[in-house]
Enzyme design. Structure first.
Site, PDB file in Angstrom:
ATOM      1  N   LYS A 197      50.078  34.598  39.380  1.00 11.09           N
ATOM      2  CA  LYS A 197      49.193  33.444  39.618  1.00 11.09           C
ATOM      3  C   LYS A 197      48.056  33.576  38.611  1.00 11.09           C
ATOM      4  O   LYS A 197      47.105  34.306  38.819  1.00 11.09           O
ATOM      5  CB  LYS A 197      48.657  33.481  41.051  1.00 11.09           C
ATOM      6  CG  LYS A 197      48.205  32.148  41.621  1.00 11.09           C
ATOM      7  CD  LYS A 197      47.236  31.345  40.785  1.00 11.09           C
ATOM      8  CE  LYS A 197      45.788  31.565  41.169  1.00 11.09           C
ATOM      9  NZ  LYS A 197      44.840  30.855  40.256  1.00 11.09           N
ATOM     10  N   GLU A 272      41.294  45.331  41.180  1.00 14.21           N
ATOM     11  CA  GLU A 272      40.535  45.722  39.993  1.00 14.21           C
ATOM     12  C   GLU A 272      39.407  44.721  39.877  1.00 14.21           C
ATOM     13  O   GLU A 272      39.642  43.559  39.549  1.00 14.21           O
ATOM     14  CB  GLU A 272      41.471  45.700  38.776  1.00 14.21           C
ATOM     15  CG  GLU A 272      40.971  46.539  37.635  1.00 14.21           C
ATOM     16  CD  GLU A 272      40.115  45.725  36.693  1.00 14.21           C
ATOM     17  OE1 GLU A 272      38.870  45.749  36.884  1.00 14.21           O
ATOM     18  OE2 GLU A 272      40.658  45.086  35.808  1.00 14.21           O
ATOM     19  N   CYS A 306      35.161  43.202  32.634  1.00 16.73           N
ATOM     20  CA  CYS A 306      34.738  43.907  33.849  1.00 16.73           C
ATOM     21  C   CYS A 306      34.027  45.206  33.486  1.00 16.73           C
ATOM     22  O   CYS A 306      33.253  45.724  34.277  1.00 16.73           O
ATOM     23  CB  CYS A 306      35.939  44.150  34.747  1.00 16.73           C
ATOM     24  SG  CYS A 306      37.377  44.677  33.841  1.00 16.73           S
ATOM     25  N   GLU A 407      26.777  41.572  38.857  1.00 15.22           N
ATOM     26  CA  GLU A 407      27.633  41.341  37.690  1.00 15.22           C
ATOM     27  C   GLU A 407      27.391  39.926  37.173  1.00 15.22           C
ATOM     28  O   GLU A 407      27.533  38.958  37.915  1.00 15.22           O
ATOM     29  CB  GLU A 407      29.108  41.510  38.073  1.00 15.22           C
ATOM     30  CG  GLU A 407      30.015  41.291  36.882  1.00 15.22           C
ATOM     31  CD  GLU A 407      31.472  41.613  37.174  1.00 15.22           C
ATOM     32  OE1 GLU A 407      32.027  41.083  38.145  1.00 15.22           O
ATOM     33  OE2 GLU A 407      32.052  42.403  36.398  1.00 15.22           O
TER      34      GLU A 407
HETATM   35  P1  NAP Z   1      37.810  34.833  40.912  1.00 10.40           P
HETATM   36  O1  NAP Z   1      37.546  33.610  41.709  1.00 10.40           O
HETATM   37  O2  NAP Z   1      37.735  36.153  41.560  1.00 10.40           O
HETATM   38  O3  NAP Z   1      39.250  34.603  40.233  1.00 10.40           O
HETATM   39  C1  NAP Z   1      40.215  35.589  39.976  1.00 10.40           C
HETATM   40  C2  NAP Z   1      41.594  35.081  40.392  1.00 10.40           C
HETATM   41  O4  NAP Z   1      41.659  34.952  41.815  1.00 10.40           O
HETATM   42  C3  NAP Z   1      41.937  33.701  39.846  1.00 10.40           C
HETATM   43  O5  NAP Z   1      43.306  33.640  39.546  1.00 10.40           O
HETATM   44  C4  NAP Z   1      41.580  32.827  41.022  1.00 10.40           C
HETATM   45  O6  NAP Z   1      42.155  31.560  41.009  1.00 10.40           O
HETATM   46  C5  NAP Z   1      42.088  33.646  42.168  1.00 10.40           C
HETATM   47  N1  NAP Z   1      41.530  33.259  43.473  1.00 10.40           N
HETATM   48  C6  NAP Z   1      40.360  32.622  43.747  1.00 10.40           C
HETATM   49  N2  NAP Z   1      40.217  32.451  45.069  1.00 10.40           N
HETATM   50  C7  NAP Z   1      41.313  32.967  45.656  1.00 10.40           C
HETATM   51  C8  NAP Z   1      41.748  33.092  47.009  1.00 10.40           C
HETATM   52  N3  NAP Z   1      41.016  32.632  48.030  1.00 10.40           N
HETATM   53  N4  NAP Z   1      42.930  33.694  47.246  1.00 10.40           N
HETATM   54  C9  NAP Z   1      43.686  34.167  46.248  1.00 10.40           C
HETATM   55  N5  NAP Z   1      43.329  34.075  44.943  1.00 10.40           N
HETATM   56  C10 NAP Z   1      42.156  33.494  44.655  1.00 10.40           C
HETATM   57  O7  NAP Z   1      36.872  34.844  39.678  1.00 10.40           O
HETATM   58  P2  NAP Z   1      36.169  33.569  38.985  1.00 10.40           P
HETATM   59  O8  NAP Z   1      35.719  32.575  39.983  1.00 10.40           O
HETATM   60  O9  NAP Z   1      37.081  33.099  37.941  1.00 10.40           O
HETATM   61  O10 NAP Z   1      34.903  34.261  38.338  1.00 10.40           O
HETATM   62  C11 NAP Z   1      33.777  34.551  39.163  1.00 10.40           C
HETATM   63  C12 NAP Z   1      33.252  35.929  38.872  1.00 10.40           C
HETATM   64  O11 NAP Z   1      34.278  36.908  39.098  1.00 10.40           O
HETATM   65  C13 NAP Z   1      32.846  36.189  37.437  1.00 10.40           C
HETATM   66  O12 NAP Z   1      31.586  35.712  37.150  1.00 10.40           O
HETATM   67  C14 NAP Z   1      32.925  37.680  37.370  1.00 10.40           C
HETATM   68  O13 NAP Z   1      31.760  38.249  37.898  1.00 10.40           O
HETATM   69  C15 NAP Z   1      34.083  38.015  38.266  1.00 10.40           C
HETATM   70  N6  NAP Z   1      35.315  38.269  37.477  1.00 10.40           N
HETATM   71  C16 NAP Z   1      35.682  39.551  37.277  1.00 10.40           C
HETATM   72  C17 NAP Z   1      36.820  39.821  36.524  1.00 10.40           C
HETATM   73  C18 NAP Z   1      37.260  41.218  36.267  1.00 10.40           C
HETATM   74  O14 NAP Z   1      37.980  41.448  35.302  1.00 10.40           O
HETATM   75  N7  NAP Z   1      36.918  42.170  37.083  1.00 10.40           N
HETATM   76  C19 NAP Z   1      37.548  38.781  35.968  1.00 10.40           C
HETATM   77  C20 NAP Z   1      37.153  37.465  36.211  1.00 10.40           C
HETATM   78  C21 NAP Z   1      36.023  37.237  36.964  1.00 10.40           C
HETATM   79  P3  NAP Z   1      41.255  30.364  40.417  1.00 10.40           P
HETATM   80  O15 NAP Z   1      41.228  30.615  38.956  1.00 10.40           O
HETATM   81  O16 NAP Z   1      41.958  29.133  40.771  1.00 10.40           O
HETATM   82  O17 NAP Z   1      39.892  30.471  41.039  1.00 10.40           O
END
Ligand code: NAP
Ligand code: MG
Length: 504
Positions: A197, A272, A306, A407
């Site tokens: 996904k 992660e 990250c 973060e």
């Molecule tokens: P996120 O919401 O955690 O997204 C990561 C993945 O999870 C995406 O594929 C997302 O889909 C999916 N997801 C979201 N809600 C979900 C749910 N309820 N159930 C299952 N899967 C779900 O991250 P983001 O909103 O893109 O970014 C927000 C913050 O997350 C960033 O500012 C950063 O701090 C952190 N982040 C961390 C990493 C890392 O490498 N550790 C990477 C990205 C972001 P959608 O794309 O449709 O939301």
């Protein structure tokens, strides 16, 4: 392609144009299929805000179809019982070769979707993804059990390492192809069937890759891609009783939902997550290296890593010198559209939402008295339509501010002085995260004692950001659990079976 792209961009390859010319559909059971609802969502070029493509919006029903396809492939043993480990290796190796062969296309798709420079996706994201598969292609014949010298002498006891089953792999947008590969390469090597996904912002490269799995010889249903929104497609996988494990990379907030959502069938979960990684510069360091290294520790990938070195601690006697050096280094960074013919060093941040988040932190810090040595603003002029932020170094900040604790996932670093080793160990470890930490010193005793004292899954000494398929990676504390890469990722995607045989 929905909107035309700016004329200053590198021309799109014919394969990219063709791929984006019609809605890109989920890949399930070995073919692209429209979602039941026939709904689509759009992806955007973060450098111009223009629309790139329509993508099938998979929801609960579609997740169910994907799980059934993966379940059938797994339960019939198409990938792990009927296929020999050597043949599984060959498929994975061929997929690595195909990633290289189609590297130019995948690099354009990741650059368009994420905004990062094409030069970066071409030389970093794509080759590292292929390397990952080459490494894991070596694993299938090496996944061994052991014989256990049990005390009952009329018993023969041994273990088998078997795949967990059907795994849902939920990946983020910061390295679209690479983060997905970090997950599916070990999962496939271990014999699992996967449903990827991808993040809603960056689904294109995973969807293009899907067609390559067929050419690589994967049986249908072994590799599936389910694009859509996290709350819909992602949550449906998390809750599905036909899914045995979820591998997730993303935010702590969503990780909590995943842990909660997975309780129905107690599926395995590995996480992660984020970080607020301390980067410590000692006065005895090779300062020239420390300056360049610390600049790229935060601004590499625009801070959207990250492992970004977002808390910078500098020994007080060299604080001004290091900051002056970083200011100089940061001034050299060229920011611009990822697909521009004049290639920049950094692109925009990934989305309007992310721009708002990052600028929220920047404005709050400025109001609280932070000094922006560089940056501190959104970029205008020719870049005003994209999500561009000036690389920002803050001084005059303290450990307790939100900007120093949370973060940000953008090009923002908080630089603070320190006075002695004990103090800095305490401050560096005073965080809810524990993904990475680093230090710059020429004192080997200090290097090793801090490597032990710092509570994080990766420690970098006189370097930053290095990862390789062979070396384990993951977090302490709220940076997650489980280790990706290396032998550890094989453990993550296998179960251990203990077999007893009575010999008399
Ligand atoms: P996120 O919401 O955690 O997204 C990561 C993945 O999870 C995406 O594929 C997302 O889909 C999916 N997801 C979201 N809600 C979900 C749910 N309820 N159930 C299952 N899967 C779900 O991250 P983001 O909103 O893109 O970014 C927000 C913050 O997350 C960033 O500012 C950063 O701090 C952190 N982040 C961390 C990493 C890392 O490498 N550790 C990477 C990205 C972001 P959608 O794309 O449709 O939301
Ligand atoms: Mg999200």
């Amino acid at each position: 392609m929905i909107d035309s792209l700016p004329e200053t961009y590198i021309p799109l390859l014919p394969e990219v144009k063709a791929f984006l010319s019609q809605p890109v559909m989920p890949y399930i059971g070995g073919r692209y299929v429209a979602p039941r609802s026939e709904q689509v969502f759009e992806t955007y070029d973060p450098s111009s805000g223009r629309r790139l493509a329509q993508v099938g919006r998979a929801q609960k029903d579609d997740a169910d179809v994907a799980v059934k396809a993966a379940r059938a492939a797994f339960d019939q043993g198409d990938w792990w019982l009927k296929m020999s480990p050597a043949d599984r290796s060959k498929c994975i190796w061929r997929l690595a070769e195909l990633i290289e062969k189609h590297g130019a296309v995948l690099a354009q798709l990741d650059s368009l979707d994420n905004g990062k420079p094409l030069e970066t996706t071409r030389t970093v994201d794509v080759p590292l993804s292929a390397d990952h598969l080459y490494y894991y292609a070596g694993w299938p014949p090496r996944i061994e059990g052991s014989t256990i010298p049990v005390s009952q002498h009329t018993m023969f006891n041994y273990t088998l390492r078997e795949p967990v089953g059907v795994v849902g792999l939920i990946s983020p947008w910061n390295y679209p192809l690479l983060m997905a590969t970090w997950k599916f390469a070990p999962a496939l090597a271990a014999g699992n069937c996967v449903i990827v996904k991808p993040a809603e912002q960056t689904p294109l490269s995973a969807l293009y890759l899907a067609r390559l799995t067929e050419e690589a010889g994967f049986p249908p249903g072994v590799f599936n891609v389910l694009p859509g929104y996290g709350e819909e497609a992602g949550a449906a996988l998390v809750e599905h009783h036909g899914v045995d494990k979820i591998g997730f990379t993303g935010s702590v907030e969503v990780a909590r939902k995943i842990v909660q959502g997975s309780t129905g069938n107690l599926k395995r979960v590995s996480l992660e997550l984020g970080g607020k990684s301390p980067n410590i510069v000692f006065a005895d360091a090779d300062l020239e290296r420390a300056v360049v290294g610390s600049t790229w520790a935060i601004f590499g990938n625009n801070g959207q890593s990250c492992t970004a070195g977002s808390r910078l601690y500098i020994e007080r006697s060299v604080f001004d010198q290091v900051i002056a050096g970083m200011k100089e280094e940061t001034r050299k960074i060229r920011v611009g559209p990822g697909m521009a013919q004049q290639q920049p060093d950094l692109g925009p941040v990934v989305s309007d939402e992310q721009l708002g988040r990052v600028m929220g932190y920047v404005h709050e810090a400025l109001e609280q008295g932070a000094q922006a040595v560089t940056g501190g603003a959104r970029m205008g002029g020719l870049l005003q339509d994209g999500y561009f932020i000036e690389p920002t170094i803050f001084t005059n900040v303290t450990d307790d501010l939100r900007v120093s604790r949370e973060e940000i996932f953008g090009p923002v670093v908080c630089a603070m002085p320190f006075d002695d080793v004990e103090e800095i160990i305490g401050r560096a470890n005073d965080t809810e995260f524990g993904l990475a930490a680093g230090l710059w010193t020429t004192d080997v005793r200090k290097a090793h004692s801090l490597a032990k004292a710092l509570r994080a899954g990766t420690i970098w000494i006189n370097t930053w950001g290095d990862t390789e398929a062979a070396s384990p990676f993951g977090g302490y504390k709220q940076s997650g659990y489980g280790r990706e890469m290396g032998k550890e990722a094989i453990d993550l995607y296998t179960e251990v079976k203990s077999v007893w045989l009575k010999t008399n």
